[in-house]
Design an enzyme around this catalytic site. Structure first.
Site, PDB file in Angstrom:
ATOM      1  N   ASN A   9       0.860  -1.188   0.000  1.00  0.00           N
ATOM      2  CA  ASN A   9       0.000   0.000   0.000  1.00  0.00           C
ATOM      3  C   ASN A   9       0.895   1.235   0.000  1.00  0.00           C
ATOM      4  OD1 ASN A   9      -1.880   1.996   0.456  1.00  0.00           O
ATOM      5  ND2 ASN A   9      -2.215   1.472   2.612  1.00  0.00           N
ATOM      6  N   TRP A  10       0.957   1.891  -1.148  1.00  0.00           N
ATOM      7  CA  TRP A  10       1.867   3.042  -1.266  1.00  0.00           C
ATOM      8  C   TRP A  10       1.299   4.312  -0.644  1.00  0.00           C
ATOM      9  CZ3 TRP A  10       3.546   2.837  -7.163  1.00  0.00           C
ATOM     10  CH2 TRP A  10       4.114   1.578  -7.422  1.00  0.00           C
ATOM     11  N   LYS A  11       0.026   4.296  -0.312  1.00  0.00           N
ATOM     12  CA  LYS A  11      -0.661   5.479   0.223  1.00  0.00           C
ATOM     13  C   LYS A  11      -0.467   6.672  -0.730  1.00  0.00           C
ATOM     14  CE  LYS A  11       0.386   3.591   4.705  1.00  0.00           C
ATOM     15  NZ  LYS A  11       0.257   3.745   6.150  1.00  0.00           N
ATOM     16  N   HIS A  92      -9.364   0.649   5.457  1.00  0.00           N
ATOM     17  CA  HIS A  92      -8.053   0.981   6.035  1.00  0.00           C
ATOM     18  C   HIS A  92      -8.233   2.008   7.156  1.00  0.00           C
ATOM     19  CE1 HIS A  92      -3.978   2.509   6.442  1.00  0.00           C
ATOM     20  NE2 HIS A  92      -3.575   1.387   5.872  1.00  0.00           N
ATOM     21  N   GLU A  94      -6.654   4.559   7.988  1.00  0.00           N
ATOM     22  CA  GLU A  94      -6.526   5.969   7.599  1.00  0.00           C
ATOM     23  C   GLU A  94      -7.821   6.481   6.962  1.00  0.00           C
ATOM     24  OE1 GLU A  94      -2.859   5.571   5.412  1.00  0.00           O
ATOM     25  OE2 GLU A  94      -1.840   5.126   7.289  1.00  0.00           O
ATOM     26  N   GLU A 173      -4.875  -5.370  10.718  1.00  0.00           N
ATOM     27  CA  GLU A 173      -3.923  -4.261  10.848  1.00  0.00           C
ATOM     28  C   GLU A 173      -4.155  -3.524  12.161  1.00  0.00           C
ATOM     29  OE1 GLU A 173      -2.026  -2.964   7.009  1.00  0.00           O
ATOM     30  OE2 GLU A 173      -3.837  -1.783   7.203  1.00  0.00           O
ATOM     31  N   GLY A 179       2.500   2.383  10.695  1.00  0.00           N
ATOM     32  CA  GLY A 179       3.341   3.569  10.582  1.00  0.00           C
ATOM     33  C   GLY A 179       4.095   3.937  11.844  1.00  0.00           C
ATOM     34  N   SER A 219       3.782  -1.886  10.147  1.00  0.00           N
ATOM     35  CA  SER A 219       5.234  -1.790  10.316  1.00  0.00           C
ATOM     36  C   SER A 219       5.967  -3.075   9.936  1.00  0.00           C
ATOM     37  CB  SER A 219       5.580  -1.366  11.745  1.00  0.00           C
ATOM     38  OG  SER A 219       5.091  -0.060  11.986  1.00  0.00           O
ATOM     39  N   GLY A 240       3.065  -1.134   4.171  1.00  0.00           N
ATOM     40  CA  GLY A 240       2.972   0.270   3.795  1.00  0.00           C
ATOM     41  C   GLY A 240       4.331   0.795   3.387  1.00  0.00           C
TER      42      GLY A 240
HETATM   43  C1  PEP Z   1      -0.610   0.199   6.000  1.00  0.00           C
HETATM   44  O1  PEP Z   1      -0.759   1.379   5.732  1.00  0.00           O
HETATM   45  O2  PEP Z   1      -1.486  -0.622   5.673  1.00  0.00           O
HETATM   46  C2  PEP Z   1       0.588  -0.213   6.707  1.00  0.00           C
HETATM   47  C3  PEP Z   1       0.627  -1.418   7.154  1.00  0.00           C
HETATM   48  O3  PEP Z   1       1.584   0.729   6.842  1.00  0.00           O
HETATM   49  P1  PEP Z   1       3.067   0.506   7.472  1.00  0.00           P
HETATM   50  O4  PEP Z   1       3.566  -0.825   6.927  1.00  0.00           O
HETATM   51  O5  PEP Z   1       3.856   1.639   6.999  1.00  0.00           O
HETATM   52  O6  PEP Z   1       2.888   0.429   8.940  1.00  0.00           O
END
Ligand code: PEP
Length: 269
Positions: A9-11, A92, A94, A173, A179, A219, A240
């Site tokens: 997931n590049w956001k 998600h 976010e 998640e 993050g 993470s 992410g």
């Molecule tokens: C995500 O946004 O789904 C995610 C898991 O981000 P990160 O790996 O950066 O924690």
């Protein structure tokens, strides 16, 4: 054997040049794709150019709206994704926290994705770590069921048929891990994913629960991936930040490919 999936997931990151470099680089470095399904979730504006350049790339959208067309400025419809993306991320954290998406909207989006014959990756997670200590499986199940994590799974999937359930991918998640650089431990994720799978038995049936891929996200890095890959119940990861780096993302894919190959050998021995 269930699917193994590594999704990135590049956001809201990358330029078009970055996007091409990441997909091209990952596709070039990995000959493990037969065993692991790799899904790129770039910003939606890059979906078409990526697909034009890399036909074999498996793509997903980070978001869609629950309506098919109409006066919804700035939104993207599942009808626009056909032939470009096969997956859509729904729920998600976010989207829930920054954009205020509630259970009803997430449920509507999930149904829209399924009705369009796309596969949703439904993300659910708790805000604060659950105190599972050394609890028995059935106590962890009870704890998860009454937590916001369990309740968000129930509300997001309300009204799905078994055949719709069978197209789903779940991503566990924990919000506190996204993050933050503080991934859950493999043990913790495995216990919670076990409870989520047990919930799917009750919400759908045994067959759906046995076959549904459940990923861990939060993470994940090249250093934490092996801790998740060792568990048969964790069918992959939603990544992410680390999915923006070709070498690191490739390393995570390889970790899951090797774990899958090892398990396959053990099962056939
Ligand atoms: C995500 O946004 O789904 C995610 C898991 O981000 P990160 O790996 O950066 O924690």
């Amino acid at each position: 054997m269930r699917e193994t999936i590594v999704a990135g997931n590049w956001k809201m990151n990358t330029t078009i040049a970055d996007a091409m470099a990441i997909v091209g680089g990952v596709l070039r470095r990995n000959d493990e794709f037969g065993r692991v399904k790799v899904i790129f979730l770039p910003p939606s504006i890059w979906l078409v150019p990526i697909k034009e350049r890399y036909r074999s790339a498996m793509l997903g959208a980070q978001n869609i709206y629950s309506h098919l067309r109409g006066p919804y400025t700035g939104e993207l419809s599942v009808e626009m994704l056909h032939a470009i993306a096969k997956y859509v991320l729904v729920g998600h954290s976010e989207r829930r926290t920054v954009f205020g998406e509630d259970h009803a909207l997430i449920n509507a989006k999930l149904k829209t994705v399924l009705q369009a014959n796309l596969r949703p990756i439904l993300a659910v997670g708790e805000e604060a770590k659950l105190n599972i200590g050394k609890k028995e499986k059935r106590d962890i199940l009870a704890l998860v069921k009454k937590s916001e994590l369990g309740r968000s799974l129930v509300s997001a999937t309300r009204g799905l048929s078994h055949s719709q359930w069978s197209k789903m991918v779940l991503a566990y998640e924990p919000v506190w891990a996204i993050g933050s650089g503080q991934a859950a431990s493999g043990n913790y994720a495995n216990s919670i994913i076990g409870a989520l799978r047990a919930m799917v038995v009750q919400l759908a049936n045994d067959k759906v629960a046995t076959n549904i891929p459940i990923l861990y996200g939060g993470s994940v890095s090249r250093y934490t991936a092996p801790d998740f890959a060792q568990f048969e119940n964790i069918d992959g990861v939603l990544v992410g930040n680390a999915s923006l780096r070709v070498a690191e993302f490739s390393n995570i894919i390889e970790t899951f490919a090797l774990a899958r190959a090892r398990r396959k050998n053990e099962n056939s021995a």
